[in-house]
Write a protein that holds these residues in place. Structure first.
Motif, PDB file in Angstrom:
ATOM      1  N   PRO A  85       3.924   3.561   3.360  1.00  0.00           N
ATOM      2  CA  PRO A  85       5.234   3.190   3.910  1.00  0.00           C
ATOM      3  C   PRO A  85       5.673   1.660   3.399  1.00  0.00           C
ATOM      4  CG  PRO A  85       3.476   3.744   5.589  1.00  0.00           C
ATOM      5  CD  PRO A  85       2.883   3.892   4.358  1.00  0.00           C
ATOM      6  N   ALA A  86       4.709   0.818   2.971  1.00  0.00           N
ATOM      7  CA  ALA A  86       5.277  -0.549   2.391  1.00  0.00           C
ATOM      8  C   ALA A  86       5.926  -0.326   1.137  1.00  0.00           C
ATOM      9  CB  ALA A  86       3.918  -1.391   2.211  1.00  0.00           C
ATOM     10  N   ILE A 135       7.563   2.582   0.099  1.00  0.00           N
ATOM     11  CA  ILE A 135       8.989   3.434   0.178  1.00  0.00           C
ATOM     12  C   ILE A 135       9.810   2.232   0.971  1.00  0.00           C
ATOM     13  CG2 ILE A 135       9.062   4.296   2.626  1.00  0.00           C
ATOM     14  CD1 ILE A 135       9.678   6.943   1.075  1.00  0.00           C
ATOM     15  N   THR A 136       9.269   1.345   1.706  1.00  0.00           N
ATOM     16  CA  THR A 136      10.254   0.315   2.293  1.00  0.00           C
ATOM     17  C   THR A 136      10.815  -0.578   1.192  1.00  0.00           C
ATOM     18  OG1 THR A 136       9.260   0.598   4.355  1.00  0.00           O
ATOM     19  CG2 THR A 136      10.760  -1.339   4.244  1.00  0.00           C
TER      20      THR A 136
END
Lengths: 525, 783
Positions: B53-54, B56-57
């Motif tokens: 997630p880190a 892709i954000t």
């Protein structure tokens, strides 16, 4: 093994070492903010830049591998200028106060927010220690101070200022009426003696601090009772004599001796005083005609002193309080006494006399309308508490309720912040690059940790730590360029992002951006 | 809110893969499908892949291409590159917002039909101001033509879809002659596409059996649509600015109609045309331009075509044609005759230097990678030409993809790489598709893949599309992007040659560098070294744009002077205005003022003058361009494109921009210039990568040569009459009361008063300049 020189000093290091490693081996300090030990350098803050002979421009010491024969400049004007510029650029984008405006508004710079937090936590014994660090006569001042601190309190922008003066009075009163009032430890005697002429607020304060430093203090006053203007100028209804007595007794308890009913220039000459003592502090209050000469000064209506050190033209003689400037403000006199004590201590221990250290302070200025609600998140929304019961004194509950109104607008890491430390060391100016500042923002949803993006320098250390700790969400950079901010992915809360790594992040964060809500220091990683 | 259909996410991941490096490709597919990146879709990607997630954000918020809010059905990208900027791109952008009634702070109209965004540079600089709506490019926009462009787009949307589906017919070239049409991106934007269709139709109607051949860019962008008619005997005639309606006449002029019926039909329709139309149909000869014409010969004559060899003759993706013109002969030689050491020695003798901007000796890079002992090495082509005002690499990739691939294969063999990437920026969709096609064909025919040309050398190449970040043109940022991370540069050393892609030794060169390799090996290093100057050998492709009469792409020997390029080749400044300066090297470069214009174009001379070769963008400026505004424009660009990692670039360039903004708004202070100088020096010294280190160059260069303009701004004057806050528009007594200005004023600042002298309300005037451009009596004064 490659050999290099830093500022002319040679050192041999392992292959693959960086300039920073080499400097550490030589005990040369290079400032770093974004560098995390045992990790690959991020080379983001650029505060560690050095010059390598033959190179183009400057390089970050933390990430530059050494080459045999490298010549590094660490202390040249060029390098210092660049580091200062980096700090000034970071400061130009830094939103937050190191210390609250109340602290700057108080002439004695009392750590008001800390005192208020201690009251809120019910730790009054800690609170009085905080108070007495800067204010020698808090019970007195709690009754007669005009409270310039409240004039600049940010809470007033919303409803009314926090009732700082009464809170301090509460702390002082509780202490004085307790079984064991606060008595600070005194250092081992240094064998030097200080004469303090005048037992008014300035003189009393000076004595209070000098005695703690291990100097033998004798306070000389022409009156029969100590207190100066406090005793003889302020009405008893405003300042009851027993309060004044009790507070002075606390000073006496440290070992300060009083010689009352003695006028210097009459009963004993100034010359004699200077012979018998190693330093003199003149705090006689407003001068009348002829007074100056009796104290060996040129005729004048006040004594001239150096603004920072309170030193007069006469060696070893210092002066403070209304004798220097007619202000008739007790808290100013008390501040003078504290600050002069610093200079006198430096003088007596053979150090350079420069007065108290002026610490760097970042200032955010007036709050925009949208920013007040951010601060109100962590504060009580009640209006200013009016003491019920005994006139003008808070009860325990009232004090606690009032303390919760404080916006906590100071920084929670004023002493651990590297940006503040280096700004001080390099003489950086915050307002060199004037610009519209960002809005103040706080992320408060984590139970323990508070994140203020306006203080973030985008070093990415917290992101690295969260990732290594295996956080499912962790932290990440969002955006690009000037508006890059650190955030939790998918708009998560800080609590979602940092389930296990919060304390480590707080410890590693080089500024006050990530801090504990209660301001406690994290255990070192 | 309706449930988002996530099936597409699953399908994409199945197709593309789950590796961390796939993130850009996945995001691009999602963006195309949903029109933006919904959070749920991103979360699903994390569930299905190795992407955190880190990551892709971080990645999806780094690149300009990605949106996190829904967009309109069509996206309008208004180019704000240098050439477009000086020709009024800001006005065009404002007009789109105004015409579509898009409220302040938003970017999409109420019907959610169009979203308007600024885009860094489309690389169609000779069409400035240019705009791309979805994948259709329009050029020469003005406030007036905005509605027309929108209507045209909507009208032809369906027709375009149909035409793309039709397969191109293939004709054998040769004895029957040829009709050559240039179909690069900006040729198409000026109507070559429709000319192409019209030619097909004309051929069908007249029965003429001559092939229409798509050729690569000729470089004469100011003359497009260009049509070259090649007769069976080899003679050729060149037609410029051809309109689709004239296609038939041109065909008939050279090739008569076939068959009696057709002949009659043609004659009759021709007579009818003449009877029924009002205008006198002039003979189409008005379009014909001769290679001996001054304008053409000047433009073409000074050029030497190395990277652009066979300019205008060959079809970009026709492999057989490439082979027939010497294609892959150099590769053959390097595989059979010369060994890698020998090839590198030839590159060294040729003096080839990196054409991406820094001019690093190419042979040194190749040697450095070759010297690394490693199983896995990579070869990378930097096609992230992000300089606003530069479109050379776009042209090379669209027109000569095989040449670039050949260069890469040769290089890969020399250094020992078996895998490689071409990183091509997102704003060049045609380049991506042509290079892709070329790679596929090469693989089919044994020029890529295993055992290339029967040797024991194998190489696989892949395209990675950028996603909109100028900083990804920097080597280490580019590699980070390929690896699926935010495109943030790293400190060097270690250099990519030692530790590059996935920490392996990597050779990374610019498009133009690779494009020169084939010629060098075929014609010999000495032949290449014979061109150019002492230290700067060979040729350089330049993109000439801005206020010049003949804009386009040119390849000239190093050492040609600026004056020659601007005056002789480019025909000087257009519109009778005075030449002021040339911006060389884009946002990393500087300006060369008119007094220094016999400066030789080579690496050393330009650097000494405070400019930089850069990638080759040359933007001509005239007396109506404000140098402070130009400096601010470039700084705005680099500030916007800064990755944000290092203090000096992230915050320093912003503080410099603050000062320039204040200067242009009339709020300059006396010590601003000294502060600007100091900041510029700090940023140059302390930045981490080339973007930061060179960002202050336009400011330093304009301060050096045009300091008086800065000082005028401190006194609240803009001598060029450009900075809005410092100028006022007023109407003089020459006004004839025709009301045209009032009719055109977009803010209603002029009251319509027929036959009376008109007045401009200074409170409403936005200084767009429209009244001045439409006034027939030249009665609008700017001061």
């Amino acid at each position: 093994m490659p050999r290099i020189t830093i500022d002319g000093r040679e050192v041999e290091v392992d292959a693959g070492a960086t300039i920073l490693d080499a400097a550490r081996k030589l005990d040369i300090e290079i400032p770093t903010m974004c560098y995390l030990r045992s990790h690959e350098a991020t080379t983001s803050c650029m505060v560690c830049v050095v010059k390598v002979a033959g190179g183009n421009g400057l390089v970050p010491a933390c990430g530059t591998p050494v080459r045999d024969g490298m010549q590094v400049e660490n202390a040249s004007e060029e390098v210092l200028d660049a580091r200062r510029s980096a700090l000034e650029l970071l400061l130009s984008d830094h939103v937050g106060d190191c210390v609250g405006p109340c602290v700057m508004g108080c002439p004695a710079h009392m750590d008001i927010p800390q005192m208020i937090r201690q009251i809120a936590a019910g730790r009054l014994s800690d609170a009085i220690a905080t108070v007495k660090q800067d204010i020698a006569l808090p019970a007195v001042l709690g009754r007669i101070c005009p409270a310039p601190c409240e004039n600049v309190c940010r809470r007033a922008q919303h409803d009314q200022a926090v009732s700082i003066c009464l809170l301090k009075r509460h702390v002082a009163d509780v202490d004085l009426s307790s079984d064991g009032p606060y008595t600070p430890k005194c250092a081992t005697p240094k064998g030097k003696r200080v004469a303090i002429i005048g037992a008014g607020p300035a003189g009393l304060a000076a004595a209070y601090y000098l005695q703690q430093e291990g100097f033998e203090c004798v306070v000389v006053d022409e009156h029969d009772e100590p207190g100066g203007m406090l005793r003889y100028g302020v009405s008893e209804s405003e300042l009851p004599h027993d309060i004044l007595k009790a507070e002075i007794a606390q000073i006496e308890k440290l070992g300060v001796r009083f010689r009352l009913g003695i006028r210097v220039g009459k009963a004993i000459s100034m010359e004699e005083v200077r012979k018998q003592f190693d330093a003199v502090f003149v705090a006689v209050g407003e001068l009348k005609e002829g007074d100056a000469e009796t104290l060996q000064f040129a005729a004048a209506d006040k004594i001239r002193v150096d603004g920072a050190t309170y030193a007069t033209d006469l060696p070893g003689v210092f002066a403070g309080g209304d004798v220097v400037r007619r202000r008739r403000m007790t808290v100013r006199a008390v501040a003078d006494g504290k600050e002069a004590a610093r200079s006198i201590a430096q003088y007596l221990t053979g150090q350079e006399v420069v007065g108290p250290e002026k610490r760097f302070n970042s200032r955010m200025g007036k709050l925009a309308e949208s920013e007040m609600p951010v601060f109100l998140q962590s504060a009580s929304l009640e209006p200013r508490t009016k003491p019920f019961g005994i006139a003008s004194t808070f009860s325990m509950d009232e004090a606690r309720a009032e303390s919760l109104r404080c916006l906590r607008c100071d920084c929670r890491k004023p002493d651990a912040c590297l940006l503040r430390q280096y700004a001080q060391a390099y003489g950086a100016r915050q307002n060199r690059y004037k610009a519209d500042r960002r809005f103040f923002v706080q992320r408060t949803q984590h139970p323990d940790v508070i994140y203020e993006p306006g203080k973030c320098i985008d070093c990415g250390i917290c992101i690295q730590i969260a990732s290594e700790a295996g956080e499912a969400l962790g932290l990440t950079f969002v955006g690009r360029g000037f508006d890059v901010r650190v955030a939790v992915p998918f708009d998560g809360t800080l609590a979602d992002g940092l389930r296990v790594a919060a304390e480590r992040c707080v410890a590693a964060c080089p500024t006050g951006a990530l801090a504990f809500k209660d301001g406690r220091e994290p255990s070192s990683p | 809110m309706e449930e988002l259909d996530l099936k597409f996410v699953d399908q994409t991941v199945d197709r593309v893969g789950t590796g961390a490096e796939k993130v850009l490709e996945i995001l691009q597919a999602l963006q195309t499908h949903y029109g933006y990146l919904p959070t749920e879709a991103l979360q699903r990607v994390c569930e299905l892949t190795e992407i955190a997630p880190a990551t892709i954000t971080g990645v999806s918020t780094f690149y300009d291409q990605f949106r996190h809010r829904p967009a309109g059905r069509h996206i309008i990208h208004v180019c704000v590159g240098t050439a477009c900027h000086v020709k009024g791109a800001d006005q065009v952008y404002d007009e789109f917002l105004r015409y579509l009634s898009i409220p302040d702070g938003e970017d999409t109209d109420a019907q959610k039909l169009f979203t308007v965004e600024k885009i860094a540079c489309l690389g169609c600089c000779t069409l400035a101001p240019a705009v791309q709506i979805d994948d259709v490019t329009y050029g020469h926009l003005t406030r007036e033509t905005v509605p027309k462009v929108l209507n045209d787009f909507l009208k032809h949307a369906d027709a375009r879809a149909a035409h793309h589906r039709k397969r191109r017919r293939r004709w054998k070239a040769g004895a029957v002659g040829e009709l050559r049409v240039g179909l690069g991106s900006c040729c198409v934007a000026r109507g070559s596409g429709r000319l192409n269709e019209a030619l097909d139709k004309a051929l069908a109607e007249t029965g003429v059996k001559v092939p229409v051949k798509r050729v690569g860019c000729v470089g004469m962008c100011h003359q497009t649509p260009l049509l070259e008619v090649v007769l069976p005997n080899g003679e050729s005639s060149l037609y410029a600015r051809v309109q689709p309606e004239d296609a038939k006449a041109i065909v008939l002029r050279h090739f008569g109609a076939r068959g009696p019926v057709r002949k009659v039909r043609t004659k009759v329709s021709g007579v009818l045309d003449r009877l029924l139309t009002d205008e006198n149909s002039e003979p189409v000869t008005r379009y014909s331009i001769h290679v001996r014409d001054r304008a053409v010969s000047d433009f073409l004559g000074h050029q030497i075509h190395i990277a652009t060899e066979h300019c205008g003759h060959i079809d970009p993706t026709d492999l057989d044609e490439y082979l027939a013109h010497g294609g892959f002969q150099a590769l053959q030689k390097s595989l059979r005759e010369f060994g890698p050491e020998d090839v590198i020695a030839q590159i060294e003798r040729s003096g080839l230097r990196g054409r991406g901007g820094a001019g690093f000796p190419t042979h040194l890079k190749w040697s450095a990678v070759r010297a690394q002992e490693a199983e896995v090495k990579y070869v990378v082509c930097n096609g992230d030409e992000g300089d606003p005002g530069a479109f050379m690499d776009r042209m090379l990739m669209e027109s000569y993809p095989y040449r670039i691939l050949e260069g890469m294969v040769i290089a890969a063999r020399c250094v020992g790489a078996k895998e490689g990437y071409l990183y091509i920026r997102a704003e060049y969709p045609l380049a991506i598709s042509r290079v892709n096609e070329a790679i596929e064909k090469c693989a089919e025919r044994g020029f890529l893949g295993d055992n290339i040309m029967g040797s024991d050398f194998s190489l696989r190449l892949k395209i990675v599309a950028g996603a909109g970040a100028f900083v990804c043109g920097e080597e280490t940022a580019l590699m980070a992007s390929i690896e699926g991370r935010r495109g943030m540069p790293k400190l060097r050393p270690p250099y990519p040659a030692v530790k590059g892609l996935w920490s392996r030794p990597t050779l990374i060169n610019n498009v133009e560098t690779y494009a020169a390799v084939s010629w060098i090996l075929r014609n010999g290093a000495d032949a290449y070294a014979a061109i150019g100057t002492d230290k700067s050998k060979g040729t350089k492709v330049f993109a000439l744009a801005g206020k010049v009469a003949r804009g386009g792409l040119i390849e000239v020997p190093m050492g040609t002077s600026i004056r020659q390029i601007v005056d002789e080749i480019g025909g000087g400044v257009a519109g009778g205005l005075r030449f002021k300066a040339v911006q060389v090297g884009g946002p990393s470069g500087g300006c060369i003022p008119v007094g220094s214009d016999n400066l030789s174009v080579d690496y050393e001379s330009l650097t000494a003058a405070g400019a930089m070769m850069g990638s080759g963008g040359l933007v001509v400026l005239d007396e109506t361009d404000c140098m402070v505004d130009i400096a601010r424009y470039f700084l705005q660009f680099t500030q916007n494109q800064s990755c944000g990692k290092c203090t000096f670039c992230r915050i320093g360039t912003r503080r410099m921009l603050d000062i320039l903004d204040r200067l242009c708004a009339g709020q300059g202070k006396a010590d601003d210039l000294d502060e600007l100088q100091h900041l510029a020096e700090m940023i140059k010294k302390g930045s981490l990568c080339g973007l930061g280190k060179t960002a202050p160059n336009p400011v330093l260069s304009t301060l050096r040569y045009f300091r008086e303009e800065y000082e005028a701004h401190i006194q609240k004057r803009c001598p060029a009459g450009k900075c809005k806050a410092l100028i006022t528009y007023s109407i003089t007594d020459d006004c004839i009361g025709c009301t045209i200005c009032a009719q055109h004023c977009p803010t209603g600042a002029i009251e319509m008063k027929p036959y009376e002298k008109h007045e401009i309300d200074p409170n409403k005037c936005v200084r767009c300049g429209t009244c001045k451009s439409v006034c027939p009596a030249d009665a609008v004064r700017v001061e």
